[in-house]
Structure formats: structure tokens, C-alpha cells
Design a protein around this motif. Structure first.
Motif, PDB file in Angstrom:
ATOM      1  N   HIS A  77       0.832  -1.198   0.000  1.00 31.21           N
ATOM      2  CA  HIS A  77       0.000   0.000   0.000  1.00 31.21           C
ATOM      3  C   HIS A  77       0.869   1.252   0.000  1.00 31.21           C
ATOM      4  CE1 HIS A  77      -3.315  -2.670   0.770  1.00 31.21           C
ATOM      5  NE2 HIS A  77      -2.834  -3.035   1.945  1.00 31.21           N
ATOM      6  N   GLY A  78       0.279   2.362  -0.421  1.00 32.77           N
ATOM      7  CA  GLY A  78       0.992   3.622  -0.480  1.00 32.77           C
ATOM      8  C   GLY A  78       0.804   4.441   0.782  1.00 32.77           C
ATOM      9  N   LEU A  79       1.795   5.252   1.102  1.00 32.77           N
ATOM     10  CA  LEU A  79       1.741   6.168   2.235  1.00 32.77           C
ATOM     11  C   LEU A  79       2.202   7.543   1.789  1.00 32.77           C
ATOM     12  CD1 LEU A  79       1.547   6.859   5.318  1.00 32.77           C
ATOM     13  CD2 LEU A  79       3.956   6.174   5.478  1.00 32.77           C
ATOM     14  N   SER A  80       1.454   8.564   2.184  1.00 30.31           N
ATOM     15  CA  SER A  80       1.896   9.942   2.067  1.00 30.31           C
ATOM     16  C   SER A  80       1.736  10.578   3.440  1.00 30.31           C
ATOM     17  CB  SER A  80       1.064  10.713   1.038  1.00 30.31           C
ATOM     18  OG  SER A  80       1.239  10.198  -0.261  1.00 30.31           O
ATOM     19  N   VAL A  81       2.727  11.332   3.880  1.00 32.21           N
ATOM     20  CA  VAL A  81       2.681  11.982   5.186  1.00 32.21           C
ATOM     21  C   VAL A  81       2.180  13.415   4.997  1.00 32.21           C
ATOM     22  CG1 VAL A  81       3.978  12.681   7.228  1.00 32.21           C
ATOM     23  CG2 VAL A  81       4.574  10.559   6.020  1.00 32.21           C
ATOM     24  N   VAL A  82       1.096  13.739   5.701  1.00 31.04           N
ATOM     25  CA  VAL A  82       0.514  15.083   5.620  1.00 31.04           C
ATOM     26  C   VAL A  82       1.178  15.950   6.682  1.00 31.04           C
ATOM     27  CG1 VAL A  82      -1.583  16.465   5.726  1.00 31.04           C
ATOM     28  CG2 VAL A  82      -1.663  14.141   4.797  1.00 31.04           C
ATOM     29  N   VAL A  83       1.927  16.940   6.239  1.00 30.73           N
ATOM     30  CA  VAL A  83       2.635  17.853   7.132  1.00 30.73           C
ATOM     31  C   VAL A  83       1.744  19.071   7.366  1.00 30.73           C
ATOM     32  CG1 VAL A  83       4.695  19.280   7.399  1.00 30.73           C
ATOM     33  CG2 VAL A  83       4.860  17.043   6.293  1.00 30.73           C
ATOM     34  N   GLU A  84       1.328  19.251   8.599  1.00 34.53           N
ATOM     35  CA  GLU A  84       0.403  20.339   8.924  1.00 34.53           C
ATOM     36  C   GLU A  84       1.172  21.641   9.078  1.00 34.53           C
ATOM     37  OE1 GLU A  84      -2.954  17.529  11.112  1.00 34.53           O
ATOM     38  OE2 GLU A  84      -1.670  18.826  12.345  1.00 34.53           O
ATOM     39  N   LEU A  85       0.818  22.628   8.270  1.00 31.33           N
ATOM     40  CA  LEU A  85       1.538  23.896   8.219  1.00 31.33           C
ATOM     41  C   LEU A  85       0.947  24.949   9.138  1.00 31.33           C
ATOM     42  CD1 LEU A  85       2.109  24.293   4.355  1.00 31.33           C
ATOM     43  CD2 LEU A  85       3.517  23.060   6.039  1.00 31.33           C
ATOM     44  N   ALA A  93       2.221  28.215  10.703  1.00 33.09           N
ATOM     45  CA  ALA A  93       3.213  27.806  11.701  1.00 33.09           C
ATOM     46  C   ALA A  93       4.549  28.492  11.428  1.00 33.09           C
ATOM     47  CB  ALA A  93       3.389  26.292  11.668  1.00 33.09           C
ATOM     48  N   ASP A  94       5.404  28.478  12.429  1.00 35.04           N
ATOM     49  CA  ASP A  94       6.761  28.984  12.233  1.00 35.04           C
ATOM     50  C   ASP A  94       7.522  28.043  11.299  1.00 35.04           C
ATOM     51  OD1 ASP A  94       6.392  31.128  13.939  1.00 35.04           O
ATOM     52  OD2 ASP A  94       7.069  30.017  15.702  1.00 35.04           O
ATOM     53  N   HIS A 135      -3.624  27.976   2.090  1.00 38.84           N
ATOM     54  CA  HIS A 135      -4.201  28.653   3.245  1.00 38.84           C
ATOM     55  C   HIS A 135      -3.164  29.146   4.242  1.00 38.84           C
ATOM     56  CE1 HIS A 135      -7.716  26.812   1.494  1.00 38.84           C
ATOM     57  NE2 HIS A 135      -7.206  25.611   1.700  1.00 38.84           N
ATOM     58  N   TYR A 136      -1.982  28.523   4.275  1.00 39.64           N
ATOM     59  CA  TYR A 136      -1.002  28.861   5.306  1.00 39.64           C
ATOM     60  C   TYR A 136       0.391  29.175   4.781  1.00 39.64           C
ATOM     61  CZ  TYR A 136      -4.656  26.809   8.212  1.00 39.64           C
ATOM     62  OH  TYR A 136      -5.855  26.527   8.817  1.00 39.64           O
ATOM     63  N   ALA A 137       0.648  28.987   3.493  1.00 37.79           N
ATOM     64  CA  ALA A 137       1.991  29.248   2.958  1.00 37.79           C
ATOM     65  C   ALA A 137       1.910  29.821   1.556  1.00 37.79           C
ATOM     66  CB  ALA A 137       2.834  27.976   2.972  1.00 37.79           C
ATOM     67  N   ARG A 196       2.751  36.260   7.733  1.00 38.52           N
ATOM     68  CA  ARG A 196       3.163  34.980   8.330  1.00 38.52           C
ATOM     69  C   ARG A 196       3.157  33.873   7.275  1.00 38.52           C
ATOM     70  NH1 ARG A 196      -0.396  33.636  13.350  1.00 38.52           N
ATOM     71  NH2 ARG A 196       1.025  31.842  13.403  1.00 38.52           N
ATOM     72  N   ALA A 197       2.134  33.858   6.432  1.00 42.10           N
ATOM     73  CA  ALA A 197       2.080  32.860   5.359  1.00 42.10           C
ATOM     74  C   ALA A 197       3.201  33.090   4.354  1.00 42.10           C
ATOM     75  CB  ALA A 197       0.719  32.903   4.669  1.00 42.10           C
ATOM     76  N   ALA A 198       3.501  34.366   4.075  1.00 43.30           N
ATOM     77  CA  ALA A 198       4.572  34.683   3.131  1.00 43.30           C
ATOM     78  C   ALA A 198       5.927  34.225   3.677  1.00 43.30           C
ATOM     79  CB  ALA A 198       4.587  36.178   2.840  1.00 43.30           C
TER      80      ALA A 198
END
Length: 353
Positions: free
Chosen positions: A266-274, A287-288, A313-315, A322-324
Motif C-alpha cells: 500500500h501507499g503512504l503519504s505523510v501530511v505535514v500540517e503547516l 506555523a513557524d 491557506h497557510y503558505a 506569516r504565510a509569506a
């Protein structure tokens, strides 16, 4: 044995990262949320916007939902108003692939939808009436059938990358065999439905851990679920932004999850919360960059592709200072680590099974 995991993790991390210190790959994809109050021309899904996100490493955009709310609350307005079509057209222009999400229903976590209704071994008794959960998921399935019929023509679009089942599965509500059996039946039906529309196309679903299930049990849970349902890929939300897991807990969860899914094909992708705690007027904000770099380094150990939640939405450089700032850090990472980013993206393109 459990206490050795952090040391083992650090050794794996040193071997997994490029020679240049602090240089994990940027996320190769991003989630995107569209709401009904974003009317034409759908400015958040223009080709120019997708080009900005692509410059930060995103080769694929996951539309988190094409319908939002309880089944039957609205008749697929994002489709009817042209938002999904516009996103696919923008993706084709920008050279970015689009994965289409189904319905997102916040009511999935309603306690009334999680009663048992089955015996402890997961089998329904002859005389037992349908449980609240079975009734709810049967209603969800009827809604999904109508939604997939409306989305079906988009499966032939040049930019179409696959499907995303927008039910986010946690580690607290599905611990009993009874609930797991009901969940697996529902998800297998949804997967069969999607395969009937677009045979062989990758199907993904997401989940998150609150630390309720031990790491090995959590890995076995997902290996069994994907095998039983015919779903190809797990998007594992790292939980750092939402506060579900601590940074020190991720090393215990990621390696067994990656190993178990890989061994099962099976496949895995890790969702990095920003995102993280926001200001006075917002629940969450960007986030910082330093924290996000830690998350990316942890995810790098799995050698799985990463997907952000979420660049739009965040970067995004147009979403405030902050997003910039976070966007600039990801842009630098993309420029400095192109080889690893490309390798992980190629891994993402491979089918999970």
C-alpha cells in the motif's frame, strides 16, 4: 524495546537526509479547501495560484472535498457552479495534477453515529436492527453514489490524478471489531464505486492518531483497512498543527506505519500540517518555518512523499506576512533540495498497489 525507538529514529534520520544538513524535501502536494462563498472566478484556483504552489514543490493538489456538510444538505454546489471544472482547467494550464475529494461531513464524529449494533466479533445478528452507524453510513453511501455520478466525467480530464475519500479516520472511534466491520463494509463499497467509474485509478483516504492506539496497533489497523477495502493510499496527518501528537511522538508512529504499509503493498503519504495556534481572530494560523522543517525531517525517515495542509491557506505569499514567511522558507527548501524532491514525487506517482 520501545525506549530504543528514538535512538533508532535518529540513526535512520541521519541516513535518510541528504548530505546538506537540515535539507528534507518540501511537500510534493497540498490539500485545498473550497467553500461556497468563494464565487467565480474562483480566484484561489487560478493557474497563477497553482503556479505559486508548484514553485514551492507541489506537483499535485488534493481537493479536500467536492461537497461539504451532511448528506443531502446541498446539491453538489461546487460542481454545479463550475469550481471543480475550473480547478481542473487551472491544473492543466499549470502542469499540476488534481486529486478530487468526495464529501466531507463534520458529522462523521457525532457520538450517535458510533453505537455498536453488531456483536463483539463484528457479525450482525439476524434479529438486530441497523445501528445508528450502519444507518448513517448507508445514507452516506447513497449520497456518494450521486456525487460520484456527478464527478465521473472529470475522471477523463487531463489533470485528474485520482480520488480522495474525505472521511478522516481517527484512532478512538474504530477500536471495536463491530465498528471496524461496519466501516470496512462502507469504505469497500465506496472504493468499488470509484473503481467502476475509473478502473485502476489511485484511491486515497486520510487518518490521524491521537496517541490512543499504540504505534504497532495503529499500523496494523491501517494495513488491515486498506487490504480489506481496496483503497490504495493512506494520507497520514502528522497531527502537529492540530495538537493530536507531539513532535516527540511522531518517531514512534511513522516507522511502523511506513513499514507495515510498504510490506502489504500500500501507499503512504505523510501530511505535514503547516498551521498552529492562530491570533485573536483565528483558530489557526501559519506555523513557524522552524517547526515545519522539523516535521519535514521527521517525515523524511519514511521516504514517503509528503503533502502539506495546506499551501493555499497557510503558505501562500498572498495570504499575509506569516504565510509569506513560511512560503519563502519552503521556496528556499525547494531550490536547495530539487533532487530529493523529484525522487519523492516519482514515488508519489506510483500506484499504492
Amino acid at each position: 524495546m520501545h525506549g530504543l525507538l528514538p535512538l533508532l529514529f535518529l540513526l535512520l534520520l541521519a541516513a535518510a537526509l541528504p548530505a546538506k544538513a537540515g535539507c528534507p524535501a518540501p511537500p510534493q502536494g497540498s490539500f485545498l479547501q473550497l467553500y461556497l462563498d468563494q464565487g467565480p472566478p474562483w480566484e484561489h484556483t487560478s493557474a497563477q495560484a497553482l503556479q505559486r504552489w508548484k514553485a514551492l514543490g507541489a506537483q499535485e493538489i488534493v481537493l479536500q472535498w467536492s461537497a461539504h456538510g451532511s448528506p443531502g444538505d446541498e446539491r453538489f454546489a461546487l460542481i454545479e457552479r463550475g469550481a471543480v471544472q475550473a480547478l481542473l482547467e487551472a491544473g492543466a494550464q499549470a502542469g499540476v495534477r488534481i486529486r478530487l475529494g468526495l464529501r466531507y461531513d463534520p458529522g462523521l464524529w457525532d457520538p450517535r453515529n458510533h453505537d455498536e449494533g453488531r456483536s463483539a466479533d463484528g457479525h450482525t445478528t439476524v434479529t438486530a436492527p441497523p445501528s445508528e452507524l450502519e444507518t448513517y453510513l448507508a445514507r452516506r453511501l447513497r449520497d456518494q453514489e450521486a456525487l460520484v455520478a456527478a464527478l465521473g466525467p472529470f475522471a477523463n480530464h487531463l489533470a485528474f490524478a485520482g480520488w480522495y475519500i474525505a472521511d478522516e479516520i481517527d484512532d478512538r472511534n474504530w477500536t471495536s471489531p463491530a465498528r471496524r466491520a461496519v466501516l470496512n463494509d462502507y469504505l469497500a463499497d465506496v472504493a468499488d464505486l470509484l473503481h467502476s467509474v475509473a478502473p485502476g485509478v489511485d484511491i486515497a483516504i486520510s487518518g490521524f492518531s491521537t496517541g490512543w492506539m499504540p504505534p504497532q496497533e495503529w499500523a496494523a489497523f491501517w494495513t488491515d483497512l486498506l487490504t480489506a477495502t481496496g483503497i490504495d493510499r493512506l494520507y497520514f496527518q502528522d497531527g502537529i498543527g492540530a495538537g493530536h501528537l507531539e513532535m516527540t511522538e511522531l518517531p514512534h508512529y511513522l516507522p511502523p506505519l511506513a513499514e507495515g504499509l510498504q510490506q502489504a503493498g500500500h501507499g503512504l503519504s505523510v501530511v505535514v500540517e503547516l498551521f498552529g495556534a492562530g491570533g485573536q481572530d483565528e483558530a489557526f494560523g501559519p506555523a513557524d518555518p522552524e517547526r515545519v522543517m522539523q516535521q519535514l525531517a521527521l517525515a523524511a525517515v519514511t521516504r514517503a512523499p509528503t503533502v502539506s495542509f495546506a499551501l493555499p491557506h497557510y503558505a501562500d505569499s498572498e495570504e499575509g506576512p506569516r504565510a509569506a514567511r513560511l512560503a519563502a522558507a519552503l521556496a528556499e527548501l525547494t531550490a536547495n533540495c530539487p533532487a530529493r524532491s523529484k525522487a519523492q514525487h516519482e514515488n508519489q506517482d506510483q500506484p499504492g498497489r
